[in-house]
Scaffold this motif. Structure first.
Motif, mmCIF file in Angstrom:
data_model
loop_
_atom_site.group_PDB
_atom_site.id
_atom_site.type_symbol
_atom_site.label_atom_id
_atom_site.label_comp_id
_atom_site.label_asym_id
_atom_site.label_seq_id
_atom_site.Cartn_x
_atom_site.Cartn_y
_atom_site.Cartn_z
ATOM 1 N N ALA A 180 -5.973 0.770 23.122
ATOM 2 C CA ALA A 180 -6.322 1.395 21.845
ATOM 3 C C ALA A 180 -5.744 2.797 21.744
ATOM 4 N N HIS A 181 -5.699 3.528 22.857
ATOM 5 C CA HIS A 181 -5.153 4.877 22.835
ATOM 6 C C HIS A 181 -3.628 4.835 22.719
ATOM 7 N N ALA A 182 -2.996 3.877 23.399
ATOM 8 C CA ALA A 182 -1.540 3.730 23.279
ATOM 9 C C ALA A 182 -1.150 3.436 21.835
ATOM 10 N N ARG A 183 -1.913 2.570 21.182
ATOM 11 C CA ARG A 183 -1.618 2.266 19.774
ATOM 12 C C ARG A 183 -1.822 3.495 18.894
ATOM 13 N N ALA A 184 -2.857 4.280 19.189
ATOM 14 C CA ALA A 184 -3.126 5.478 18.398
ATOM 15 C C ALA A 184 -2.031 6.532 18.584
ATOM 16 N N LEU A 185 -1.341 6.508 19.735
ATOM 17 C CA LEU A 185 -0.276 7.466 20.001
ATOM 18 C C LEU A 185 1.060 7.046 19.400
ATOM 19 N N LYS A 186 1.242 5.790 19.134
ATOM 20 C CA LYS A 186 2.526 5.270 18.657
ATOM 21 C C LYS A 186 2.951 5.984 17.372
ATOM 22 N N GLY A 187 4.183 6.454 17.380
ATOM 23 C CA GLY A 187 4.736 7.107 16.207
ATOM 24 C C GLY A 187 4.336 8.560 16.026
ATOM 25 N N ARG A 188 3.512 9.100 16.930
ATOM 26 C CA ARG A 188 3.013 10.478 16.781
ATOM 27 C C ARG A 188 3.443 11.387 17.923
ATOM 28 N N MET A 189 4.087 10.819 18.929
ATOM 29 C CA MET A 189 4.366 11.575 20.139
ATOM 30 C C MET A 189 5.587 12.481 19.960
ATOM 31 N N VAL A 190 5.435 13.724 20.398
ATOM 32 C CA VAL A 190 6.511 14.717 20.345
ATOM 33 C C VAL A 190 6.776 15.180 21.772
ATOM 34 N N PRO A 191 7.958 14.882 22.342
ATOM 35 C CA PRO A 191 8.227 15.301 23.727
ATOM 36 C C PRO A 191 8.226 16.819 23.866
ATOM 37 N N ILE A 192 7.583 17.310 24.911
ATOM 38 C CA ILE A 192 7.558 18.750 25.174
ATOM 39 C C ILE A 192 8.962 19.212 25.553
ATOM 40 N N PRO A 193 9.511 20.213 24.844
ATOM 41 C CA PRO A 193 10.880 20.675 25.139
ATOM 42 C C PRO A 193 10.902 21.723 26.255
ATOM 43 N N PHE A 194 10.767 21.268 27.489
ATOM 44 C CA PHE A 194 10.779 22.200 28.609
ATOM 45 C C PHE A 194 12.119 22.925 28.691
ATOM 46 N N ALA A 195 12.067 24.221 28.958
ATOM 47 C CA ALA A 195 13.265 25.015 29.212
ATOM 48 C C ALA A 195 13.378 25.259 30.711
ATOM 49 N N ALA A 196 14.596 25.253 31.213
ATOM 50 C CA ALA A 196 14.834 25.469 32.644
ATOM 51 C C ALA A 196 14.732 26.959 32.960
ATOM 52 N N GLU A 197 13.540 27.505 32.784
ATOM 53 C CA GLU A 197 13.268 28.921 33.025
ATOM 54 C C GLU A 197 12.056 29.022 33.939
ATOM 55 N N PRO A 198 12.156 29.710 35.069
ATOM 56 C CA PRO A 198 11.032 29.792 36.008
ATOM 57 C C PRO A 198 9.816 30.455 35.382
ATOM 58 N N TYR A 199 8.652 30.008 35.823
ATOM 59 C CA TYR A 199 7.380 30.590 35.405
ATOM 60 C C TYR A 199 6.414 30.428 36.565
ATOM 61 N N ALA A 200 5.797 31.517 37.004
ATOM 62 C CA ALA A 200 4.955 31.487 38.210
ATOM 63 C C ALA A 200 5.788 30.890 39.339
ATOM 64 N N ASN A 201 5.329 29.784 39.958
ATOM 65 C CA ASN A 201 6.137 29.149 40.999
ATOM 66 C C ASN A 201 6.669 27.793 40.545
ATOM 67 N N TYR A 202 6.951 27.678 39.242
ATOM 68 C CA TYR A 202 7.481 26.438 38.664
ATOM 69 C C TYR A 202 8.886 26.678 38.127
ATOM 70 N N GLU A 203 9.663 25.594 38.046
ATOM 71 C CA GLU A 203 11.072 25.696 37.678
ATOM 72 C C GLU A 203 11.313 25.616 36.166
ATOM 73 N N ALA A 204 10.355 25.117 35.421
ATOM 74 C CA ALA A 204 10.550 24.925 33.985
ATOM 75 C C ALA A 204 9.278 25.291 33.247
ATOM 76 N N ARG A 205 9.431 25.564 31.944
ATOM 77 C CA ARG A 205 8.263 25.942 31.154
ATOM 78 C C ARG A 205 8.491 25.626 29.687
ATOM 79 N N PHE A 206 7.396 25.556 28.958
ATOM 80 C CA PHE A 206 7.422 25.489 27.500
ATOM 81 C C PHE A 206 6.424 26.504 26.985
ATOM 82 N N ASP A 207 6.922 27.544 26.332
ATOM 83 C CA ASP A 207 6.077 28.594 25.765
ATOM 84 C C ASP A 207 5.679 28.134 24.360
ATOM 85 N N VAL A 208 4.435 27.677 24.216
ATOM 86 C CA VAL A 208 4.010 26.972 23.003
ATOM 87 C C VAL A 208 4.183 27.833 21.753
ATOM 88 N N PHE A 209 3.722 29.070 21.801
ATOM 89 C CA PHE A 209 3.760 29.932 20.620
ATOM 90 C C PHE A 209 4.852 31.004 20.707
#
Length: 321
Positions: A176-205
């Motif tokens: 039921a949740h998969a059906r509710a997600l169909k057609g609404r999903m937007v992939p997060i556009p990660f940028a290859a920019e370090p943040y804390a101890n991670y290699e990629a990030r997406f700054d939402v705002f």
């Protein structure tokens, strides 16, 4: 259940994690806008502490919340995870035998507490900018159907998981949740920019107040979200990488049983937990917030007394941006 807990403890008696690989640390900048964050406790349960973390837990019990967080920003309201569906017991009937068993031992144990839509109304949230899912398990995506016109941000790998579930259901997400997600999903556009101890990030705002990083393993596209309410009040929502905050202090992962029942890639998840331990050592003032550790939520937000959900931070003034 008690036999399962004993078995879990036996498997994790010496569960200390190997250290994460050395990694440069990029401090987070001061947030650029005032935000408010509110906790909606959609459901929960109390279980033995050994169910939540490996080895011998400090906590006698694990107080579970299945939470949604509402992040109120001048550019719009963001809902981080949507909690458990009030119709979860009906929705799980579509699963196969193993899926129903897994559900009965995990998300299905939640007793309903708050209705997501009603709680949003109490907060004055009429139409969120987006829903952001740490991952698509039932106790995180359960409210997606109740907000049908809102886009859902998730990692591209998680979108692929949902597309696969729609074609050949395995029960990783409720149908039921998969059906509710169909057609609404937007992939997060990660940028290859370090943040804390991670290699990629997406700054939402775009101002450092809310930053998403990939933490793949628990599910193929699970993510963690840094929320910088103020310079003195910062936390990272880590989804289901760990279940009790004491895992970070004790350098252990989840219990063997929870890893067995819920992790798609247990080894990769454990490596991500080791990164959390590393993060805590580098930035001890940052609160690590497991998605289901109710005590940690109460410590951060205060007790939920009913009525308007508890909040921290400053309510923002809407902007035209």
């Amino acid at each position: 259940m008690r036999k399962l807990i004993v078995l879990s403890l036996l498997f994790t008696a010496c569960a200390s994690l190997p250290p994460a690989a050395p990694h440069a640390f990029v401090p987070s900048p001061a947030p650029g806008a005032p935000i408010q964050v509110c906790w909606i406790d959609t459901g929960g349960v109390t279980v033995p502490g050994g169910y939540g973390a490996g080895g011998s837990t400090k906590a006698a019990t694990w107080e579970v919340t299945s939470a949604a967080l509402v992040i109120r920003h001048p550019k719009g309201d963001l809902v981080l995870d949507t909690g458990i569906s009030p119709h979860a017991q009906e929705e799980q009937r579509e699963l196969g035998a193993w899926g129903r068993f897994t559900f009965s031992q995990t998300a299905g144990r939640n007793a309903p507490r708050r209705n997501l839509k009603e709680a949003l109304t109490a907060l004055g949230v009429t139409r969120p900018k987006a829903l952001l899912l740490s991952h698509v398990h039932a106790d995180h995506a359960g409210g997606v159907a109740s907000l049908p016109d809102v886009p859902v941000w998730l990692a591209a790998e998680e979108e692929q998981l949902i597309e696969a579930e729609l074609e050949h259901p395995r029960g990783v997400a409720l149908p039921a949740h998969a059906r509710a997600l169909k057609g609404r999903m937007v992939p997060i556009p990660f940028a290859a920019e370090p943040y804390a101890n991670y290699e990629a990030r997406f700054d939402v705002f775009g101002d450092g107040s809310v930053v998403v990083v990939p933490t793949f393993g628990h599910t193929p596209g699970s993510v963690a979200t840094f929320v910088n309410v103020s310079p003195a009040q910062r936390f990272v929502h880590v989804g289901d990488l760990i279940n009790l905050r004491e895992s970070i202090e004790r350098n252990v992962g989840k219990s063997w049983l929870m890893r067995r029942l819920t992790d798609e890639d247990s080894a990769r998840t454990q490596a991500e937990v080791a990164k959390l331990v590393q993060l805590h050592a580098r930035d001890p003032e940052l609160l690590i917030l497991p998605a289901h550790d109710r005590r940690a939520f109460v410590e951060l937000f205060g007790a939920d007394e009913g009525g308007v959900p508890p909040c921290i931070g400053t309510p923002p003034r809407p902007s035209g941006g």
